[in-house]
Design a protein around this motif. Structure first.
Motif, PDB file in Angstrom:
ATOM      1  N   ALA A  23      18.858  20.903  67.204  1.00 13.05           N
ATOM      2  CA  ALA A  23      19.786  21.345  66.474  1.00 13.05           C
ATOM      3  C   ALA A  23      20.193  22.608  66.468  1.00 13.05           C
ATOM      4  N   LYS A  24      21.502  22.113  65.891  1.00  9.47           N
ATOM      5  CA  LYS A  24      22.045  23.753  65.153  1.00  9.47           C
ATOM      6  C   LYS A  24      22.984  23.404  64.139  1.00  9.47           C
ATOM      7  N   ILE A  25      23.017  24.397  63.256  1.00  9.09           N
ATOM      8  CA  ILE A  25      24.366  24.156  62.151  1.00  9.09           C
ATOM      9  C   ILE A  25      24.431  25.216  62.071  1.00  9.09           C
ATOM     10  N   ARG A  26      26.238  25.617  62.036  1.00 15.53           N
ATOM     11  CA  ARG A  26      26.775  26.968  62.057  1.00 15.53           C
ATOM     12  C   ARG A  26      27.591  26.509  60.322  1.00 15.53           C
ATOM     13  N   GLY A  27      27.740  27.479  59.243  1.00 17.33           N
ATOM     14  CA  GLY A  27      28.635  27.083  58.837  1.00 17.33           C
ATOM     15  C   GLY A  27      28.643  28.998  57.980  1.00 17.33           C
ATOM     16  N   VAL A  28      29.921  29.132  57.072  1.00 11.90           N
ATOM     17  CA  VAL A  28      30.182  29.759  55.907  1.00 11.90           C
ATOM     18  C   VAL A  28      30.637  29.356  54.866  1.00 11.90           C
ATOM     19  N   GLU A  29      30.679  30.448  53.308  1.00 10.92           N
ATOM     20  CA  GLU A  29      30.542  30.132  52.421  1.00 10.92           C
ATOM     21  C   GLU A  29      31.043  31.427  51.527  1.00 10.92           C
ATOM     22  N   ALA A  30      31.998  30.934  50.449  1.00  9.94           N
ATOM     23  CA  ALA A  30      32.474  31.863  49.275  1.00  9.94           C
ATOM     24  C   ALA A  30      32.502  31.839  48.430  1.00  9.94           C
ATOM     25  N   GLU A  31      31.986  31.841  47.623  1.00 10.34           N
ATOM     26  CA  GLU A  31      31.867  31.967  46.069  1.00 10.34           C
ATOM     27  C   GLU A  31      33.362  32.985  45.036  1.00 10.34           C
ATOM     28  N   TYR A  32      33.796  32.561  44.330  1.00 11.89           N
ATOM     29  CA  TYR A  32      34.406  33.273  43.414  1.00 11.89           C
ATOM     30  C   TYR A  32      34.590  33.761  42.473  1.00 11.89           C
ATOM     31  N   THR A  33      35.236  34.725  40.900  1.00  8.14           N
ATOM     32  CA  THR A  33      35.135  34.478  40.020  1.00  8.14           C
ATOM     33  C   THR A  33      36.528  35.040  39.754  1.00  8.14           C
ATOM     34  N   PHE A  34      36.949  35.436  39.143  1.00  8.02           N
ATOM     35  CA  PHE A  34      38.657  36.208  38.553  1.00  8.02           C
ATOM     36  C   PHE A  34      38.961  36.279  37.433  1.00  8.02           C
ATOM     37  N   ASN A  35      39.335  37.429  37.244  1.00  3.14           N
ATOM     38  CA  ASN A  35      39.149  37.582  35.227  1.00  3.14           C
ATOM     39  C   ASN A  35      40.093  38.491  35.027  1.00  3.14           C
ATOM     40  N   PRO A  36      41.542  38.886  35.593  1.00  3.31           N
ATOM     41  CA  PRO A  36      42.600  39.448  35.655  1.00  3.31           C
ATOM     42  C   PRO A  36      42.604  39.732  34.574  1.00  3.31           C
ATOM     43  N   ILE A  37      43.496  39.593  33.289  1.00  2.56           N
ATOM     44  CA  ILE A  37      43.422  39.190  31.786  1.00  2.56           C
ATOM     45  C   ILE A  37      42.157  39.310  30.910  1.00  2.56           C
ATOM     46  N   ALA A  38      42.082  39.680  29.831  1.00  4.00           N
ATOM     47  CA  ALA A  38      41.388  39.124  28.748  1.00  4.00           C
ATOM     48  C   ALA A  38      41.310  37.609  28.534  1.00  4.00           C
ATOM     49  N   GLY A  39      40.625  36.226  29.077  1.00  3.09           N
ATOM     50  CA  GLY A  39      40.485  35.303  28.198  1.00  3.09           C
ATOM     51  C   GLY A  39      41.256  34.146  29.369  1.00  3.09           C
TER      52      GLY A  39
END
Length: 805
Positions: free
Chosen positions: A648-664
């Motif tokens: 069998a074969k398993i393919r995939g992609v993933e992304a994790e993000y954190t965004f802190n554009p301004i204080a708080g």
């Protein structure tokens, strides 16, 4: 108010403390602060933060375990005969069984979820990944503690507390505890009472009330026919840890913990019944009450069930022509009919461990861990979700085990390295009862499972040209075996249908890992790797007759991964990306089917009747049901699972993000896609991806306001979790074989007081009250008349008060 810029997270995935962004492995790391803000209190909540992964409480028949899926590789079976595909560690102690592994998170510092094989870094080989839970270490510096109380929907009342006590300059003690109680969100309904209440008493025939309190009189009418609940909690746990520093660079930690869990079984409901697909034994038993096993037992609501955990036919009852209810006795004692089981689990889990950390040189550390644990768990399950008895089962699992692990790790300008050895041994037993009028028998199970695992492993990152370029290599040699004494017999033993055998699945295996890392800038890392993974050969853990004794090879794969870890825009945006490809040389595939009960000559009882081959089963497999084998033939049908060894074969992609554009302001989340392909055994078998959605996604947003007038800050947060549709089986008509996609939202508002160190949080899980199912158990694929599903909780509100000191 927080400063602008995403903070570093220190992880120990490479067996040394490193910055998450400098670690060339796909890791989701969740800090204690983040867990609190997102309402994560157990491993089953991690689905909300990890891409291409699912964590949830097991379906009711599998007891109080946690079902885990990472990158399309999953395991839902909590049997001691099964091999975990994800390794769970708590403070370097390996937890081998899924039962009881839905840890209550006591005084946790952070959790690391590593995706992909991790055999060259962790003691026990892990095919799909590893979960590394790290507790807060006792401190010799300050007295500190916290108390947290939560109240909420369904009479919820939780208490959590922890205390750290420095006893001297080199000795400290920490203690933490939790007590949780909550009524289940699914009602156990008295069927006869409910039919009276609805004005359809004829549907109940002469079925007895679950309790005489529900019997109507001229002056009493039923208002509420609830006799119990499923899905509730009743857990108590305590953990204590002592840290001793006898000399500079030496730390000795002794830890003990105890958990008592008598929670209600997981919620479970019948979503579909195929009329007529029950045996003549069930029909004749149902006729005693003037009813049939049909759609009348589908409540129409995911939050109610007619399951009774009882058999309304009393022990020793004689029903003409019925081979099950005929008063037969074993050792002079009647055992048929009148079964009474509890809808509550009964779990005790405790352990002790000792850990030595010794800095034998400025950049060389020796870590040694020894632990002993015992798990004792009993649960029952009412398969058919009705006041009749089609199938009832109960299991008790006990496992005593020892683990020992030693690691020597070092760091220099040229290389980072770790060498380790691992040992695990256990004594396990299963005592079970399978009461099945559907198959006209009661089976008794008394099996033993005694695994042993030994391994040595090493991993090194070499940087011959400076800090920017690193080459990774790792090796692991493992020697695993599991001594199995399997005993599954009829209560009228000895019988030709008894299943008794001794086997010892075993293997020695050499695994490897290779990779390259490139630190393009201080905040940009690229990496690529390949690693092998495997699991011990297995066997059918639930054979019901000798024809179902079957062994199969273990999983064997190579997992390839490329990824990047990016901190961009002056560390205001963190973006971690990965693509993976898992090539299974062998992927044991289970295919649900059924077959006829055989006599001593291997013929369907009572005669040799031609049965229809199972289209996607191995040679010789058949399908059997009352639809294909009409009443009057005398043939009984058994469910069975066929196993096929295939690539069998398993393919995939993933992304994790954190965004802190301004204080708080903080925005974080992830998205993942996984696709599995296998040879065309049949379209159904290839795409049977139970509990494995193609897409997963989650996202959260919060903003913290400092409000001087309130003496602190206010932080609202909104979280979203998405899972795409997934195939749930090959025969069920309840969902047209697809579990629909769902989006679920959670919300929380927190006030934190700076001066007095307390906070108040109010929130809602499943904010928009969406009705959906965690999983589906397609019993119809095994020839049964019904399909069950585990409903997720409806909207629940809560209020939490926390004080730190």
């Amino acid at each position: 108010m927080q400063a602008i810029g995403i903070q570093d997270i220190v992880v120990t995935a490479t067996r040394r403390a490193t910055n998450l962004q400098d670690t060339p492995i796909a890791i989701t790391a969740v800090t204690a602060e983040a867990m609190a803000q997102q309402g994560i209190t157990g491993v089953a909540d991690l689905t909300a933060v990890v891409p291409n992964a699912q964590f949830r409480k097991s379906q009711g028949s599998f007891g109080p375990g946690v079902e885990t899926t990472i990158r399309g590789i999953n395991q839902r079976d909590t049997s001691l005969a099964s091999e975990p595909v994800v390794a769970f560690y708590l403070d370097d102690v390996y937890y081998p069984t899924l039962l009881g592994s839905n840890f209550d998170l006591l005084d946790i510092d952070h959790i690391e979820v590593l995706r992909g094989p991790q055999g060259t870094l962790f003691g026990r080989n892990s095919l799909a990944g590893a979960v590394n839970i790290v507790s807060s270490e006792p401190s010799t510096k300050d007295i500190k503690g916290r108390v947290e109380i939560t109240t909420g929907s369904y009479a919820r009342l939780d208490f959590r507390g922890s205390l750290n006590l420095p006893l001297s300059d080199n000795l400290a003690l920490s203690v933490s505890g939790v007590a949780k109680k909550r009524t289940g969100y699914q009602k156990l309904l008295d069927f006869t009472c409910e039919m009276q209440r609805r004005g359809t008493p004829e549907l109940a025939g002469s079925l007895p009330y679950s309790t005489t309190q529900n019997a109507p009189t001229a002056q009493f009418k039923q208002g509420d026919c609830t006799v119990g609940h499923l899905g509730g909690e009743n857990v108590h746990a305590i953990r204590a840890s002592t840290l001793w520093k006898p000399a500079p660079g030496i730390k000795i930690t002794l830890t003990g913990d105890y958990t008592r869990d008598t929670s209600e079984n997981a919620a479970d409901t019948i979503v579909n019944i195929i009329p007529g697909r029950v045996s003549a034994t069930v029909v004749s038993a149902a006729n005693q009450f003037g009813v049939a096993y049909d759609a009348r037992f589908v409540t129409g609501s995911p939050y109610s069930t007619y399951a009774s955990y009882n058999d309304p036919i009393g022990a020793g009852t004689v029903i003409p022509g019925n081979a099950f209810y005929n008063g037969l006795k074993v050792n002079g004692v009647s055992v048929r009919g009148g079964a009474r089981f509890s809808p509550n689990i009964n779990l005790t889990n405790w352990g002790v461990s000792g850990k030595l950390s010794w800095d034998i040189a400025p950049s060389v550390n020796l870590l040694a861990v020894v632990s002993h644990r015992r798990m004792d768990e009993t649960h029952a399950y009412d398969d058919d979700g009705s006041p009749l008895n089609v199938v009832l089962r109960a299991n008790r699992f006990v496992e005593d085990y020892w683990t020992a692990e030693g690691r020597l790790s070092g760091k220099s300008s040229l290389a980072d390295w770790v060498l380790g050895a691992f040992y695990f041994t256990a004594d396990g037993l299963q005592h079970g009862s399978f009461i099945s009028p559907q198959s006209a028998f009661q089976r008794l199970i008394d099996s033993q499972f005694d695994p042993t695992s030994k391994a040595v492993f090493g991993n090194v990152t070499v940087r011959p040209f400076g800090d920017r370029l690193g080459f990774v290599g790792g090796l692991r040699y493992s020697d695993d075996k599991k001594v199995v004494r399997f005993y599954n017999v009829l209560d009228t033993s000895p019988s030709a249908s008894d299943t008794v055998f001794n086997i010892t699945p075993k293997q020695t295996k050499l695994d490897w890992k290779a990779g390259v890392n490139f630190q393009a800038t201080r905040h940009v890392l690229f990496y690529a790797s390949a690693a092998t993974g495997n699991s011990l050969p297995g066997f059918d853990p639930r054979p019901q007759q000798p024809s179902q004794i079957q062994q199969f090879d273990g999983n064997d794969d190579i997992a390839y991964e490329i990824g990047s870890k990016l901190d961009l825009f002056d560390r205001k945006l963190r973006l971690n990306l990965a693509a993976f490809y898992t090539d299974f040389k062998n992927w044991p595939t289970s295919i649900s089917g059924s077959e006829a009960l055989l006599d001593a000559n291997g013929k369907p009882v009572p005669g040799n009747r031609a049965l229809i081959p199972l289209p996607d089963g191995p040679p010789g497999s058949t399908q059997c049901s009352p639809v294909l084998v009409p009443a009057g033939t005398g043939i009984s049908c058994l469910g069975r699972t066929y196993y096929v060894n295939q690539p069998a074969k398993i393919r995939g992609v993933e992304a994790e993000y954190t965004f802190n554009p301004i204080a708080g302001l903080l925005i974080n989340g992830s998205v993942g896609y996984t696709k599995l392909t296998a040879p065309d055994i049949s379209k159904r078998a290839v795409n049977q991806r139970q509990n494995t959605p193609f897409w997963t996604a989650n996202s959260g947003i919060e903003y913290g306001w400092n409000i001087p007038a309130l003496g602190g800050s206010v932080t609202p947060r909104l979280d979203w979790v998405f899972e795409s549709s997934q195939v749930v089986g090959g025969t069920t008509t309840a969902f047209n074989n697809l579990l629909p996609a769902r989006s679920v939202f959670n919300a929380r508002l927190t006030y934190h007081n700076d001066k007095y160190g307390f906070s108040i949080s109010g929130g809602a899980t499943n904010l928009f009250d969406k009705a959906y199912y965690y999983n589906v158990f397609d019993s119809q694929a095994l020839g049964s008349a019904y399909t069950e599903a585990q409903p997720a909780p409806p909207r629940q509100l809560y209020l939490t008060v926390e004080k730190r000191f």
